[in-house]
Motif scaffolding. Structure first.
Motif, PDB file in Angstrom:
ATOM      1  N   SER A  26       9.714  15.037  16.944  1.00 12.39           N
ATOM      2  CA  SER A  26       9.354  13.972  15.997  1.00 12.39           C
ATOM      3  C   SER A  26       8.428  12.930  16.606  1.00 12.39           C
ATOM      4  O   SER A  26       7.946  12.046  15.897  1.00 12.39           O
ATOM      5  CB  SER A  26      10.621  13.287  15.488  1.00 12.39           C
ATOM      6  N   ARG A  28       9.258  10.540  18.476  1.00 18.77           N
ATOM      7  CA  ARG A  28       9.897   9.225  18.593  1.00 18.77           C
ATOM      8  C   ARG A  28      10.090   8.877  20.062  1.00 18.77           C
ATOM      9  O   ARG A  28      10.415   9.739  20.881  1.00 18.77           O
ATOM     10  CB  ARG A  28      11.253   9.229  17.873  1.00 18.77           C
ATOM     11  N   TYR A  30      11.859   5.788  22.636  1.00 17.77           N
ATOM     12  CA  TYR A  30      12.760   4.632  22.656  1.00 17.77           C
ATOM     13  C   TYR A  30      12.893   4.076  24.068  1.00 17.77           C
ATOM     14  O   TYR A  30      13.150   4.825  25.017  1.00 17.77           O
ATOM     15  CB  TYR A  30      14.162   5.027  22.158  1.00 17.77           C
ATOM     16  N   GLY A 131      14.687  11.569  12.391  1.00 14.96           N
ATOM     17  CA  GLY A 131      14.087  10.273  12.126  1.00 14.96           C
ATOM     18  C   GLY A 131      13.678  10.059  10.688  1.00 14.96           C
ATOM     19  O   GLY A 131      13.321   8.950  10.300  1.00 14.96           O
ATOM     20  N   GLU A 137      19.929   8.219   9.460  1.00 13.92           N
ATOM     21  CA  GLU A 137      18.830   7.281   9.704  1.00 13.92           C
ATOM     22  C   GLU A 137      18.860   6.115   8.739  1.00 13.92           C
ATOM     23  O   GLU A 137      18.414   5.009   9.077  1.00 13.92           O
ATOM     24  CB  GLU A 137      17.497   8.025   9.608  1.00 13.92           C
TER      25      GLU A 137
END
Length: 499
Positions: A26, A28, A30, A131, A137
């Motif tokens: 995805s 993503r 963090y 996500g 989510e």
């Protein structure tokens, strides 16, 4: 009491801007501050849906950074994390769900249909979508965070299922202390520190997908890159990218073989990779030398679910000089070989591997725990060389390893014999150039009955995960038997070959 500490909360305070997790599917990303907030949110979600200390939280998902969030969320509320194998059929999943009795189940949207046929005993089912819009989510916590549980290192953090030799799944209890000592091993034997960047592509429903080296990196404050599933081309691209700077990876021989077959491998350079560990199945000399010619040392390790991943390892310099060895025990592992009740110390003499120490499971879910100082029999047979290095000989239990996955013959045989036309079945392992080993099934039909190999396979497909399916099916008029009346698998295996 050996209190359990919260690694993510610690790093969120001390290195909030350090990259914690990257989801390669995805995209993503963090930081530890981001990850800490998401773990808190996940803990609130689980608590709001009824999960309490000691309750099980099951997942049925592809690899995802979300799964690490849920694992740490379980820690914060004292729940037990249970990753389920998404490759299993509904019949197989039902056994696991009935065994662990989860209070909450979370699944990727792709697997909702798999769970539709499973009796979830009233546990709420929440969806994840990498996500995207989903119950996971879209959750917005209301009120204060869930109260954090006070945990001891002997408490169970996860239940990881591994089939027994009888074909009945067993859930190995993975404690906080086991996981912590595994992280200590990684620091001492595999050079982990806060600058480490790991790549995870092994399935996260297996112990290696969690602990080699995802949880290790989180403990040390490093970065974890998570692939949704293994793809050889993508994995090779990630490993060779100097901007990512992947420093640690563990795979099974099939992973490394498939990467070596990709375009551009001939010119590969990986100066930033400190450790390429290989385990889960024997690694051939050809494969070791293929990587060694490019300056990459594949480090052999041996371990299992019940040992929290590696229990022995070869040093970087020993991987070629001790070809075929899985090294020596790691710091917090005591190992011995036994044969007919006697401890084996002589070089070249075979014995079953037994282990004990703080990385060894206290037992299986639903069973009486082992004593802390009791030896654990692994079912693997090995011998020492004259310098005390360990060499695997075979497996005392009746299973084989295909592409890094354990396949228990009894389970496949049970599926075969569930057909009313089959009176007997036996499964043996035969070599395969890609998967290492695959199964060949021998069947004896009942009088007047017969099936084509394709019909036998179709019968098995609804009862077994794809990787458990035998590659060939052969009919026999009768099984070769030992004097005891048991099927003589040595004779069957001696007559087997697969090209």
């Amino acid at each position: 009491m050996n209190m359990v500490m919260d690694w993510i909360a610690h790093h969120a305070i001390n290195r909030p801007d350090r990259l914690a997790a990257v989801d390669c599917f995805s995209q993503r990303r963090y930081t530890y501050a981001d990850f800490h907030r998401r773990v808190d949110r996940a803990a609130s979600l689980l608590h709001a849906h009824g999960a309490r200390p000691g309750d099980r939280v099951a997942t049925l998902c592809y690899n995802s950074t979300d799964l690490f969030e849920l694992q740490f969320a379980c820690q914060r509320i004292g729940a037990i994390y249970v990753p389920l194998n998404w490759r299993l059929t509904p019949v197989e999943l039902q056994r696991l769900v009935a065994d662990c009795a989860p209070a909450v189940i979370l699944a990727h949207v792709e697997f909702e249909k798999n769970l539709a046929a499973v009796d979830q005993a009233g546990a709420p089912l929440l969806t994840l979508s990498d996500g995207g819009a989903s119950a996971y989510e879209d959750w917005r916590a209301e009120g204060p965070p869930a109260e954090r549980a006070l945990l001891d290192s002997d408490d169970t953090w996860a239940i990881v299922y591994t089939s027994g030799s009888s074909g009945v799944p067993k859930g190995a209890r993975i404690t906080y202390g086991m996981t912590l000592h595994n992280c200590v091993h990684a620091g001492m034997h595999f050079d982990f520190d806060s600058t480490s960047n790991t790549l995870t592509f092994l399935p996260m429903f297996h112990i290696s997908g969690l602990n080699a080296y995802g949880n290790v990196a989180f403990h040390w404050g490093g970065t974890v890159h998570v692939m949704r599933t293994f793809d050889a081309r993508q994995a090779l691209a990630l490993l060779r990218d100097p901007q990512l700077g992947i420093s640690h990876v563990l795979g099974v021989p099939t992973n490394y073989l498939m990467m070596s077959e990709q375009p551009g491998f001939e010119d590969i350079k990986l100066p930033h990779v400190k450790v390429c560990a290989v385990g889960g199945a024997p690694c051939s000399q050809t494969l070791l030398e293929t990587y060694e010619r490019r300056g990459i040392v594949l480090r052999n390790v041996w371990g299992m679910t019940e040992t929290t991943t590696a229990a022995t390892a070869l040093s970087k310099t020993g991987s070629l000089s001790r070809l075929g060895s899985c090294g020596r025990p790691l710091l917090h592992v005591e190992l011995r070989l036994t044969n007919a009740g006697r401890v084996v110390t002589e070089a070249g003499v075979h014995g079953e591997i037994e282990v004990r120490g703080p990385t060894i499971t206290p037992g299986y879910w639903g069973a009486m725990p082992r004593g802390a100082c009791q030896w654990f029999g692994t079912g693997d047979v090995a011998h020492y060389d004259s310098d005390g290095y360990l060499y695997l000989v075979g497996r005392a239990k009746d299973f084989y390893i295909s592409g890094g996955e354990n396949v228990y013959c009894a389970e496949v045989e049970q599926a075969l014999c569930s057909h009313d036309a089959i009176s007997q079945a036996a499964v043996v392992a035969v070599p395969h150039p890609k998967w290492g080993e695959v199964g060949r099934a021998y069947v004896v039909f009942k009088n007047g009955r017969s099936l084509t190999p394709q019909e036998v396979m179709e019968h098995c497909r609804s009862r077994l995960a794809r990787y458990k399916l035998p590659q060939e099916v052969s009919a026999l008029p009768e099984m070769p038997l030992l004097a005891s009346g048991k099927i003589d698998k040595v004779r069957l295996k001696g007559a087997s070959s697969l090209t």
